[in-house]
Design an enzyme around this catalytic site. Structure first.
Site, PDB file in Angstrom:
ATOM      1  N   ASP A  56       0.834  -1.199   0.000  1.00 46.48           N
ATOM      2  CA  ASP A  56       0.000   0.000   0.000  1.00 46.48           C
ATOM      3  C   ASP A  56       0.874   1.257   0.000  1.00 46.48           C
ATOM      4  OD1 ASP A  56      -2.594   1.512   0.488  1.00 46.48           O
ATOM      5  OD2 ASP A  56      -1.490   2.021   2.309  1.00 46.48           O
ATOM      6  N   GLU A 128      -2.142  -5.378  -3.402  1.00 48.65           N
ATOM      7  CA  GLU A 128      -1.161  -4.602  -2.643  1.00 48.65           C
ATOM      8  C   GLU A 128      -0.082  -5.511  -2.056  1.00 48.65           C
ATOM      9  OE1 GLU A 128      -3.633  -0.669  -1.144  1.00 48.65           O
ATOM     10  OE2 GLU A 128      -3.710  -2.487   0.091  1.00 48.65           O
TER      11      GLU A 128
END
Length: 295
Positions: A56, A128
């Protein structure tokens, strides 16, 4: 382990790595694909959540850097909205679906039975985690290249959105500017509770301009709004182009009208006849006077 959970075999990894464009250390890739539901059902295995946290941050950094460099005149607030339009669960899930990432995720039986392989949240988190794995195994340059390849189209598309940076808000801004009214969405749903599919139609002034489908009502409405925005924008662009062409190249006057206008001035030519008549009249009068004199 049942056959349905053997997503960590060499052939499936090779297929996914081919789509990613990188060969990763096997254990790292397995962890990136391990959802917590699978880990809990199999003795508390390591999950992909730490890699998700890392990925992320890498994704956010690369997207933020790209936006900063490609939009030098935008203020901080607008850049933040652009980033939010790219780095969000729905957008990440669409990228994950493009990679068919769901077929590689290690899921527990509960999530497997409720359509977890296509859930936006699971796809986004796993993507992610994969980005985080690429960063650890190949470094920032490789992770950055992967993010650009996967997300540059989304970054470009986000630039066409309005101030709200979501399609529903942008559609409302557009219809207000065009004087069309406020959009409304008609949503229907099909399928069992754990595999529902929503279909939305975006209507403005009683006219349907676009439809969309998704695993959630919000996703379907966003897709319908995007379709409607593009349709109305295209129609507005065509009108603007036609008006511009008309201004630059005025339509020639109707030949018949031009011919009539050309002939019309000839009408006053009758006046000289009247003048001649007037000139003759005094002459006649002179003759009468002569006759009177003779008499």
């Amino acid at each position: 382990m049942s056959e349905s959970y053997k997503t960590d075999n060499a052939s499936s990894h090779t297929l996914l790595e081919g789509r990613l464009g990188y060969h990763l250390e096997s254990a790292l890739l397995v962890r990136a694909l391990t959802h917590r539901s699978f880990a809990y059902e199999n003795g508390g295995l390591p999950t992909n959540e730490r890699l998700e946290f890392l990925g992320d941050s890498v994704l956010g950094l690369v997207v933020t850097d790209t936006l900063y460099r490609t939009h030098p005149d935008l203020p901080e607030g607008q850049l933040a909205k652009l980033r939010a339009a790219v780095v969000n669960s729905r957008a990440l899930a669409e990228v994950g679906r493009g990679l068919e990432l769901g077929s590689f995720i290690r899921l527990g039986r509960g999530e497997e039975g409720t359509g977890g392989r296509d859930k936006a949240s699971i796809l986004a988190d796993t993507l992610e985690a994969v980005i985080g794995a690429v960063y650890l195994d190949q470094g920032l340059e490789a992770a950055s290249e992967l993010v650009h390849r996967l997300f540059d189209p989304l970054i470009e598309k986000s630039s066409s959105l309005g101030a709200g940076l979501d399609w529903k808000t942008s559609l409302q801004e557009l219809t207000a500017a065009e004087g069309l009214g406020v959009p409304e969405y008609l949503v229907t749903e099909t399928g069992p509770d754990h595999e529902k599919v929503f279909t939305a139609a975006a209507r403005v002034g009683g006219v349907s301009y676009g439809t969309g489908t998704g695993r959630s009502k919000k996703e379907a409405e966003q897709q319908a709004a995007e379709s409607a925005w593009r349709a109305i924008s295209a129609a507005a662009a065509e009108r603007e182009a036609a008006a511009k062409a008309e201004a630059e190249n005025p339509t020639p006057a109707d030949p018949a009208v031009s011919a009539t206008a050309a002939v019309a001035p000839a009408a006053p030519a009758a006046e000289p006849a009247a003048t001649v008549a007037d000139a003759v009249a005094p002459a006649a009068g002179s003759a009468d006077d002569s006759r009177s004199s003779v008499a």
